[in-house]
Design an enzyme around this catalytic site. Structure first.
Site, mmCIF file in Angstrom:
data_model
loop_
_atom_site.group_PDB
_atom_site.id
_atom_site.type_symbol
_atom_site.label_atom_id
_atom_site.label_comp_id
_atom_site.label_asym_id
_atom_site.label_seq_id
_atom_site.Cartn_x
_atom_site.Cartn_y
_atom_site.Cartn_z
ATOM 1 N N GLY A 89 -21.201 -9.404 146.992
ATOM 2 C CA GLY A 89 -19.987 -9.934 147.780
ATOM 3 C C GLY A 89 -19.094 -9.431 147.689
ATOM 4 O O GLY A 89 -18.164 -9.093 148.753
ATOM 5 N N GLN A 109 -19.660 -18.244 147.981
ATOM 6 C CA GLN A 109 -19.713 -19.700 146.935
ATOM 7 C C GLN A 109 -20.257 -20.730 147.790
ATOM 8 O O GLN A 109 -20.884 -21.549 147.112
ATOM 9 C CB GLN A 109 -18.595 -19.997 146.225
ATOM 10 C CG GLN A 109 -18.629 -20.814 144.763
ATOM 11 C CD GLN A 109 -19.616 -19.947 143.980
ATOM 12 O OE1 GLN A 109 -20.496 -20.087 143.659
ATOM 13 N NE2 GLN A 109 -18.966 -18.958 143.324
ATOM 14 N N SER A 169 -23.548 -13.542 149.238
ATOM 15 C CA SER A 169 -23.995 -12.594 148.267
ATOM 16 C C SER A 169 -25.229 -13.331 147.580
ATOM 17 O O SER A 169 -25.280 -14.525 147.365
ATOM 18 C CB SER A 169 -22.832 -12.609 147.020
ATOM 19 O OG SER A 169 -23.686 -11.942 146.202
ATOM 20 N N CYS A 199 -15.913 -14.256 136.216
ATOM 21 C CA CYS A 199 -15.279 -13.127 135.858
ATOM 22 C C CYS A 199 -14.027 -13.107 135.097
ATOM 23 O O CYS A 199 -13.541 -11.925 134.535
ATOM 24 C CB CYS A 199 -14.964 -12.504 137.440
ATOM 25 S SG CYS A 199 -15.739 -13.218 138.856
HETATM 26 N N1 PLP Z 1 -16.241 -14.517 146.137
HETATM 27 C C1 PLP Z 1 -16.308 -15.492 145.624
HETATM 28 C C2 PLP Z 1 -15.760 -16.808 146.282
HETATM 29 C C3 PLP Z 1 -17.245 -15.582 144.324
HETATM 30 O O1 PLP Z 1 -17.570 -16.543 143.928
HETATM 31 C C4 PLP Z 1 -17.620 -14.329 144.117
HETATM 32 C C5 PLP Z 1 -18.523 -14.176 142.831
HETATM 33 O O2 PLP Z 1 -18.281 -15.179 141.885
HETATM 34 C C6 PLP Z 1 -17.393 -13.117 144.861
HETATM 35 C C7 PLP Z 1 -16.563 -13.118 145.972
HETATM 36 C C8 PLP Z 1 -17.807 -11.707 144.375
HETATM 37 O O3 PLP Z 1 -19.359 -11.673 144.600
HETATM 38 P P1 PLP Z 1 -20.354 -10.712 143.710
HETATM 39 O O4 PLP Z 1 -20.402 -11.182 142.466
HETATM 40 O O5 PLP Z 1 -21.691 -10.755 144.453
HETATM 41 O O6 PLP Z 1 -19.708 -9.461 143.898
#
Ligand code: PLP
Length: 392
Positions: free
Chosen positions: A87, A195, A215, A338
């Site tokens: 993502g 999400q 993602s 994160c």
């Molecule tokens: N955007 C949102 C709303 C997310 O929740 C996340 C991951 O938690 C991401 C972007 C990033 O996705 P990825 O972990 O696949 O890079």
């Protein structure tokens, strides 16, 4: 902050053999059908999808079949899908790729509760002077202030980047109304549906998205694969160069097994969408059983993802609640995954102006279609026994 006492040795023996996994907004287990579909592409059909021999052609047709399934999931044409590694990459390609291709307009509008893969990128671009950034605030219930957004969007706006559903609170945003405002001014719309995908309907045309990222690992595909929808006719500049795969926008040998897995996971997610009502019932049962005057659900009055419960243990440290539940075999997270490890209130809680003693104690329970009633009942028991009684 209240002192916290956890009887680690007392609780350790009661850890279930199989942990109860309620951290599905961080990542999900790969569906058995997905593993099964992927396996031949590691063992036998491992050719490069651009090779002209028969094995290469088999790999190529598997990639194109997956592209169709992903497109069907998000309501677009297969030719509008570019596979990415995750993502974060999809969000970066949407924003950087557009910025490099459309040098006239420089303003980008986003919201204060976006994922760091959008917000930090935009802040970095703004600090270098590459864009003019406008960040729309949210209410204490996590709702985007559409009136402020309307004032900020103008004929100078290149892009409005907004998430369909917030990863910590689960709040679903009024993306269509926002997209209509952007389009009135000739601005483009990027929707981070990372999400939302697999939990609620994601239909690019209904949302008014020009760009839309998903993602795989959020909906039972493997980690390391995602997709960006790029509306037909929209020109992006690649963010890296090479063999020209994926419309020349995402060079690099295609990860055929992962793409196949993403395609199967997309089909399964569409078929399982009606089951998210059962997930909502389990989430509601959990919320109503563990809440009290001092344990509250954030953004409960808003439309939310059916699987997400953002619960605050007032006056406690969210990280300590996470650790205590981990000791008895329940996996949740405090703030977004994160940000795990930090005891600062998350940026999302700060953006919502949540009072400190509520924000610090925020944790997220996130269910999946594999979550069972028994797991939720065990979690309720454990929260009541361990958290309510051991935090003093
Ligand atoms: N955007 C949102 C709303 C997310 O929740 C996340 C991951 O938690 C991401 C972007 C990033 O996705 P990825 O972990 O696949 O890079």
């Amino acid at each position: 902050m209240a002192a916290i006492r956890f009887a680690v040795s007392r609780t350790y023996n009661r850890r279930p053999v199989q942990p109860i996994y309620l951290d599905n907004n961080a990542t999900t287990r790969v569906a058995d059908e997905v593993v099964e579909a992927m396996t031949p592409y590691y063992r036998d059909l491992y050719a490069n999808a651009h090779a002209v021999h028969s094995l290469g052609r088999s790999a190529h047709s598997a990639v194109e079949k997956a592209r169709e399934s992903v497109a069907a999931m998000i309501g677009c044409e297969a030719s509008e899908i570019v596979f990415t590694s995750c993502g974060t990459e999809g969000n970066a390609l949407a924003i950087r790729g557009l910025l490099d291709a459309a040098p006239k307009r420089r303003q980008i509008v986003t919201t204060a509760v976006e994922h760091p893969s959008v917000l930090q990128l935009l802040r970095a671009l703004a600090s270098r002077g590459d864009i003019e950034l406008a960040v729309v605030p949210v209410s204490t219930e996590g709702v985007i202030n559409v009136d402020v957004l309307r004032e900020l969007v103008s004929d100078r706006t290149l892009l409005v980047s907004v998430m369909q559903a917030q990863n910590e609170t689960g709040v679903i945003h009024p993306v269509r109304a926002i997209a209509d405002i952007a389009h009135e001014h000739g601005a483009l719309v990027h929707v981070d549906s990372i999400q939302a995908a697999g939990k609620i309907a994601v239909t690019a045309s209904d949302l008014g998205a020009d760009l839309l990222s998903i993602s795989g690992h959020k909906f039972h595909a493997p980690k390391g694969i995602g997709a960006l929808m790029i509306r037909r006719g929209l020109k992006l500049t690649p963010i890296w160069y090479g063999g020209g795969q994926e419309l020349g926008l995402r060079s690099g040998t295609e990860a055929v097994p992962s793409i196949v897995g993403l395609g199967v996971a997309a089909k399964l997610a569409v078929a399982a969408l009606p089951r998210m009502d059962d997930v909502r019932q389990l989430r509601d049962r959990l919320e109503s059983a563990i809440t009290s005057d001092e344990v509250t659900v954030n953004c409960a009055s808003q439309p939310r993802l059916p699987n997400t419960a953002c619960v605050s243990f007032h006056g406690k440290a969210g990280d300590e609640v996470v650790r205590a539940l981990d000791e008895v075999g329940v996996c949740i997270t405090s703030g977004a995954a994160c940000h795990a490890g930090s005891i600062d209130p998350s940026p999302t809680m700060r953006a919502m102006n949540t009072p400190l003693r509520v924000a610090m104690g925020a944790v997220r329970f996130s269910l999946s279609r594999y979550t069972t009633e028994q797991e939720i009942e065990s979690t309720i028991r454990v929260v009541r026994d361990e958290i309510h009684s051991t935090i003093v």
